[in-house]
Design a protein around this motif. Structure first.
Motif, short mmCIF file in Angstrom:
data_model
loop_
_atom_site.label_atom_id
_atom_site.label_comp_id
_atom_site.label_asym_id
_atom_site.label_seq_id
_atom_site.Cartn_x
_atom_site.Cartn_y
_atom_site.Cartn_z
N GLU A 1 0.83 -1.21 0.00
CA GLU A 1 0.00 0.00 0.00
C GLU A 1 0.87 1.26 0.00
N VAL A 2 1.95 1.21 0.76
CA VAL A 2 2.86 2.36 0.81
C VAL A 2 3.47 2.61 -0.56
N PHE A 3 3.98 1.55 -1.19
CA PHE A 3 4.61 1.71 -2.49
C PHE A 3 3.60 2.08 -3.58
N GLN A 4 2.34 1.69 -3.39
CA GLN A 4 1.31 2.11 -4.33
C GLN A 4 1.14 3.62 -4.29
N ASP A 5 1.16 4.18 -3.09
CA ASP A 5 1.09 5.65 -2.96
C ASP A 5 2.34 6.30 -3.55
N TYR A 6 3.48 5.66 -3.35
CA TYR A 6 4.73 6.21 -3.88
C TYR A 6 4.75 6.19 -5.40
N SER A 7 3.92 5.36 -6.03
CA SER A 7 3.92 5.29 -7.49
C SER A 7 3.48 6.62 -8.11
N GLU A 8 2.82 7.45 -7.33
CA GLU A 8 2.35 8.74 -7.84
C GLU A 8 3.40 9.83 -7.72
N ILE A 9 4.45 9.57 -6.94
CA ILE A 9 5.53 10.55 -6.78
C ILE A 9 6.85 9.84 -6.98
N ASP A 10 7.93 10.58 -6.94
CA ASP A 10 9.28 10.02 -7.09
C ASP A 10 9.79 9.64 -5.71
N ILE A 11 9.94 8.35 -5.44
CA ILE A 11 10.37 7.89 -4.12
C ILE A 11 11.78 8.37 -3.80
N TYR A 12 12.57 8.66 -4.83
CA TYR A 12 13.94 9.10 -4.62
C TYR A 12 14.04 10.61 -4.36
N ASN A 13 12.98 11.33 -4.64
CA ASN A 13 12.95 12.77 -4.36
C ASN A 13 11.48 13.17 -4.25
#
Length: 208
Positions: free
Chosen positions: A3-15
């Motif tokens: 679920e966390v990584f699904q939310d991260y798919s909308e933004i850049d996890i590296y920045n």
């Protein structure tokens, strides 16, 4: 975690505060982006959109396209030795990541050994990095149980806060404000100041 990584798919996890690359989000945008990559340098400045602060979120897309060109791979002798013409270069290769198993439970004992050896150690993190967050690195550093030498304070560059710094006996932890996972890419001037201070044995300025 899914679920966390699904939310991260909308933004850049590296920045997490940087714009996300949208070259592949729609066919129109992708076509426009790929066209820009193959254009000559004469109209480069006219066609390419300017990104605030000089950061381009599509840098990895450009790199992958470049390193997958036949002429570039030939210059590195990638395909000629094995006769393989199906090698695809990726910025992050998951097949390698998933098969790599040479690891240890914790690297903290290694830090302890290096500190006892008298080596100068600085750890730095961009405070906009979602992949290796500042708070996670802070937990690891504090788990070493080192005596505190100087508490958290700001360090400065060009009269602006460059980040935060804390010193322990044997280790210094520095954050870079507004930087993501790739600090020199996001904040080149701050990164240069940090690395120069480390190599020169100078303290980062803690006053404007």
């Amino acid at each position: 975690m899914n679920e966390v990584f699904q939310d991260y798919s909308e933004i850049d996890i590296y920045n997490i505060y940087a714009p996300k690359c949208r070259l592949n989000s729609t066919s129109a945008i992708a076509s426009e982006g790929l066209e820009q990559l193959t254009k000559g340098r004469n109209d480069y400045r006219m066609k390419r959109k300017r990104i605030f602060g000089g950061y381009d979120p599509c840098y990895s897309t450009y790199a992958e396209k470049y390193f997958n060109r036949i002429d570039v791979q030939s210059s590195f002798h990638v395909n000629t030795e094995r006769g393989n013409t199906n090698i695809t270069w990726e910025v992050c290769n998951n097949s390698i990541l998933q098969t790599y198993n040479f690891s240890v439970f914790s690297i903290l004992p290694i830090y302890t050994k290096l500190i006892k050896g008298g080596l100068k150690i600085w750890i730095y993190s961009g405070d906009a990095d979602g992949r290796v967050p500042v708070i996670g690195t802070r937990y690891c550093v504090e788990a070493l149980g080192l005596p505190l030498k100087s508490s958290w304070r700001s360090w400065y560059l060009d009269n602006q806060v460059g980040g935060r710094i804390v010193e322990y006996e044997g280790l210094t932890y520095v954050t870079v404000r507004g930087a993501g996972h790739l600090v020199p890419l996001n904040k080149p001037k701050e990164a240069l100041s940090l690395i120069h201070s480390f190599l020169a044995g100078d303290r980062l300025p803690t006053r404007r």
